[in-house]
Design an enzyme around this catalytic site. Structure first.
Site, mmCIF file in Angstrom:
data_model
loop_
_atom_site.group_PDB
_atom_site.id
_atom_site.type_symbol
_atom_site.label_atom_id
_atom_site.label_comp_id
_atom_site.label_asym_id
_atom_site.label_seq_id
_atom_site.Cartn_x
_atom_site.Cartn_y
_atom_site.Cartn_z
ATOM 1 N N GLU A 40 -1.447 2.033 8.236
ATOM 2 C CA GLU A 40 -1.365 3.470 7.977
ATOM 3 C C GLU A 40 -2.218 4.276 8.959
ATOM 4 O OE1 GLU A 40 -2.352 3.780 3.742
ATOM 5 O OE2 GLU A 40 -0.262 3.346 3.257
ATOM 6 N N ASP A 57 2.901 -1.433 -2.997
ATOM 7 C CA ASP A 57 1.771 -0.531 -3.159
ATOM 8 C C ASP A 57 1.583 -0.049 -4.591
ATOM 9 O OD1 ASP A 57 -0.342 1.019 -2.491
ATOM 10 O OD2 ASP A 57 0.772 2.498 -1.318
ATOM 11 N N GLU A 70 -2.950 5.933 -9.333
ATOM 12 C CA GLU A 70 -2.256 6.674 -8.273
ATOM 13 C C GLU A 70 -0.765 6.889 -8.555
ATOM 14 O OE1 GLU A 70 -2.690 4.893 -4.442
ATOM 15 O OE2 GLU A 70 -1.228 6.235 -3.521
#
Ligand code: GCW
Length: 841
Positions: free
Chosen positions: A300, A381, A409
């Site tokens: 990332e 993820d 998240e």
């Protein structure tokens, strides 16, 4: 805090703001009957202030005073005594006792309670503190009988990762994916002066067996390594030390260049190696017991060894070697993928899920002994459902930690209740069948299966300055469960919850029943309304990872694709026709996932690309399952509110109201999820809901169809985030708008539910009138009330519901909403539902 505990002990009202979480030491029922079965004094062996045995002594005094109102004297007394210390300190004093003691491994403890005498021995100081916390937890649950236990941790690495930024602002604020306020460690580029909260955090973590905290974000800022910040880090380590919690630090791989002024950060370059050695030595000079490092590399956009065509092992070993003289370890993340090179349209075989195994291929025996590979539980993820990452089956020489996410998240950002222990248990119990032998994930991360020494758990927690720590009282059961499972993955989800509930809310049976029911139904419900059959959490992955936006998964290089088109959906990850990911598993598991018949329904779309009309094992089609699951899950979320309302008066008002507010919000937002996802796939597939619900909302009045003054119709994007694809917004920032309609329903009592959008651009207000009588007024200030990612858009993240129950209306009543914009927030309204009692839509 001590004085707060004292107040609790003498029975004065204390604000239940969550700060003490499960360590409240609130008075147990019938406390005075048990005094004789408790110690009267406490003796600490070789205790030094600022170290865990000394802390254990203090906790015993505070705990027994709070729980039972009994004041312990310090030092040996004629009466019953609690003795706490390390095994070696005890054996030094009582050599003959050595034979009777069990074997303990690092951090383990032995605890013997006999008629009020308590012996707490740790393999090390930390173990002694763990033993003291264990004893306090047992008596806090009302059990004062005699018992003896030996408790050893299942794995040595039991770390917490915080994703705290050095500075507020930017795209993620003070804590990346943090929903409980600002960082307790950093502010304005430096370490905070006041580290009280950091010490309190360490106390909570020690009580659940966590032995290290990485304080700064894995997306690391090199400036953490300036001499001034190193001094600050040493202060964090100082407030952690009394609790046996060690400090770890995330590194920026390019720091030699960014901070050190070198022209390279090549891990094999001598000057780079020396630079890092200097940094490490300097850190250990200040923090001799530093735990080590955490590194995210080549992922990332983060720099890493591959920038110089070096391997990930070259990168990890660089740090490992600098740490070796100091006894530190490095957790090197397997979350490595290149989001820029993934191309969905051109390459059917492209797959982010393949990345970890591919990148680590051939490296298993290349790592130094003090390297641990930190692997997210699933290959993508932190989704609501993922298969276990196959990388766990490939690391046989190098130890692995499983990375779990306590901060929710993708799982509702603490604005939705999702008790995660059942999900973690499912993952840990999964058998990867390496070499066709039993190979549960828990046995791999304990080191039992392959025999590595350094293995364990890493949990991304992301607490903040909010007194609730995570932003929600109920979310704290996840932190508690994380520590407990890292110590002993055999514990049950309900057992852990029971313990946590008693310590957090007391002994009332109804409180237990309600919290158990809500918690145990919460993950299945969230999965039902956020993404089923292994399609992943269908959230907005381009913005805050919050709220529905199924379309955002595809057509971008982030690789969380669903490959949904008008007729088909799912990622083909088979070897014969797809990305080949299924083949990364050991043969038995690979064969199971390769075949559509043997793939469990809950992962069907993770592994296979199928028509919407594909039949599941349940006999339903994929699309009908979607529709029904979304109705089911959101219906369950409605029940959380009524369940919780039964607890009014049974727990303190402060926490009752705090939780209630969130559950009401969740109930409303679960409908937003339901309708958005269903509408999206209905629109794509054109296949109607067999039960006729999707797209048919007979109780709704669309705002855009009402009489508008000062409001105008607005086409929402993504379309499915608005009922009827439109909402209304005020004509200008300063125009007060009204929407008006005449009700045609029979006279009676109705629940009036208003769906509106609460953007983080201002605090609009809305007033609801029936026949000019004000029914209610509210403000769009959720950005302050909920810690979830703020959003400036009219979409599935900001869509919210406000319900007024039992309102009397007449046939022909005038219903009116007046919206006052504030700042750039144009008081948006989607629709109003006029619901007969008992109906929610
Ligand atoms: O889950 C994703 C998050 C990023 C995070 C990254 C990671 C710290 O969206 O915010 O960055 O994973 O785990 O590195």
């Amino acid at each position: 805090m001590r004085s707060l505990l004292w107040l609790a002990a003498v029975g004065l009202a204390v604000a239940e703001d969550g700060l003490n979480a499960w360590l409240r030491y609130a008075r147990v029922p019938s406390a005075s009957h048990h005094l004789g079965r408790l110690p009267s004094s406490v003796v600490t062996l070789n205790a030094t202030q600022g170290f865990p045995v000394h802390t254990a002594g203090e906790e015993l005094v505070d705990g027994i005073r709070g729980l039972f109102g009994k004041k312990l004297t310090v030092g040996k007394s004629k009466d019953t005594t609690a003795t706490v210390g390390t095994v070696s300190a005890y054996v030094d004093k009582n050599p003959s006792a050595a034979r009777g003691l069990p074997d303990l491994i690092e951090d383990g403890f032995y605890l013997k309670v006999s008629k009020g005498n308590v012996l707490i021995l740790g393999q090390n100081e930390r173990g002694a503190l763990y033993g003291a916390f264990h004893y306090l937890s047992v008596i806090a649950q009302g059990n004062v009988s005699d018992f003896t236990i030996t408790s050893n941790p299942d794995a040595p690495v039991r770390w917490v990762n915080q994703w705290d930024n050095m500075q507020d602002g930017g795209t993620h604020g003070s804590v990346e994916r943090g929903y409980g306020g600002d960082s307790i460690f950093f502010w304005d580029g430096y370490i905070r002066e006041d580290l009280t909260r950091a010490g309190q955090y360490a106390r909570l973590l020690a009580s659940i067996g966590i032995n290290a905290v990485v304080a700064n974000n894995v997306n690391a800022n090199a400036s953490i390594l300036t001499p001034e910040n190193m001094d600050g880090l040493a202060r964090i380590a100082d407030v952690f030390r009394p609790y046996g919690v060690q400090l770890g630090i995330s590194l920026n791989f390019a720091a030699p260049q960014l901070l050190g002024g070198l022209d390279t950060f090549d891990p094999l370059d001598k000057t780079v190696v020396n630079w890092w050695q200097g940094i490490t030595d300097n850190l250990y000079k200040r923090i001799p017991d530093m735990a080590g490092y955490l590194v995210k590399a080549n992922s990332e956009g983060q720099p890493g060894p591959m920038t110089y065509n070096r391997t990930l092992a070259d990168g990890a070993n660089l740090f490992a070697r600098t740490l070796q003289p100091h006894g530190g370890i490095i957790l090197f993340r397997a979350f490595v993928y290149d989001h820029r090179s993934l191309n969905q349209t051109l390459d059917w075989k492209a797959d982010r899920a393949n990345a970890a195994v591919n990148y680590f291929d051939g490296l298993d025996d290349k790592f130094e002994d003090n390297v641990v590979i930190q692997v997210k539980y699933g290959p993508i993820d932190f989704q609501v459902r993922e298969p276990v990452s196959p990388l766990f089956a490939h690391l046989r020489q190098t130890g692995a930690t499983i990375e779990l996410q306590i901060t929710q998240e993708y799982l509702g950002q603490q604005a939705h209740v999702v008790y995660l222990a059942p999900m973690w248990k499912e993952l840990l119990d999964f058998d990867l069948r390496v070499d066709s032998k039993p190979s549960t994930l828990k046995d791999i991360v304990s080191g039992k299966r392959f025999g590595q020494k350094l293995t364990g758990y890493a949990g991304v927690v992301n607490v903040g300055t909010n007194t609730t720590w995570l932003g929600s009282h109920l979310a704290m059961s996840n932190l508690y469960a994380y520590g407990k499972l890292a110590w002993n993955p055999e514990l049950t989800s309900t057992g852990i919850l029971k313990e946590w509930t008693t310590l957090t809310f007391g002994h009332d049976k109804l409180v237990h029943d309600v919290i158990t029911k809500i918690s145990m139904e919460s993950w299945p419900a969230y999965e039902d309304y956020s993404g089923n059959l292994g399609i992943q959490t269908l959230t907005d992955i381009l913005l805050g990872h919050y709220g529905p936006n199924p379309g955002s998964q595809d057509g971008n290089p982030w690789g969380q694709w669903t490959r949904a088109d008008d007729d088909t959906i799912g990622m083909d990850r088979t070897v014969w026709n797809g990305t080949g990911f299924a083949g990364q598993y050991p043969p038995e598991i690979a064969a199971m996932y390769e075949n559509i018949e043997t793939t469990p329904d809950n992962l069907l779309l993770w592994f296979h690309h199928v028509p919407y009309t594909q039949k599941l094992k349940s006999g339903k089609t994929v699309i009908q399952h979607f529709y029904e699951a979304h109705y089911r899950g959101s219906a369950t979320a409605q029940t959380f509110v009524t369940l919780w309302q039964k607890l009014k008066g049974r727990i303190d008002k402060e926490r009752y109201e705090h939780v209630l507010f969130r559950l009401i919000y969740q109930a409303g937002h679960s409908l937003v999820w339901r309708d958005s996802v269903n509408q999206f796939y209905f629109n794509k597939s054109g296949i109607p809901d067999e039960l006729g619900r999707v797209g048919n909302h007979k109780y709704r009045i669309e705002a855009e169809n009402m009489e508008l003054k000062g409001y105008k119709s607005y086409k929402v994007s993504p379309f499915e985030a608005a009922s009827g694809f439109h909402c209304v917004v005020t004509e200008t920032n300063s125009t007060v708008g009204t929407v008006k309609t005449t009700l045609k329903v029979p006279t009676g009592k109705y629940d009036l539910a208003v769906n509106y959008y609460d953007m983080a651009l201002g605090n609009s207000t809305w007033e609801l009138f029936v026949d000019r009588k004000l029914i209610g007024k509210w403000k769009g200030d959720l950005e302050y009330e909920l810690g979830r990612a703020p959003s400036p858009y009219i979409d599935g993240q900001t869509a919210t519901r406000k319900t007024f129950k039992g309102v009397r209306v007449k046939k022909g009543s005038e219903l009116k909403i007046v919206g006052r914009p504030d700042g750039l927030e144009p008081a948006p309204i989607d629709y109003i539902s006029v619901l007969p009692e008992g109906i929610v839509d």
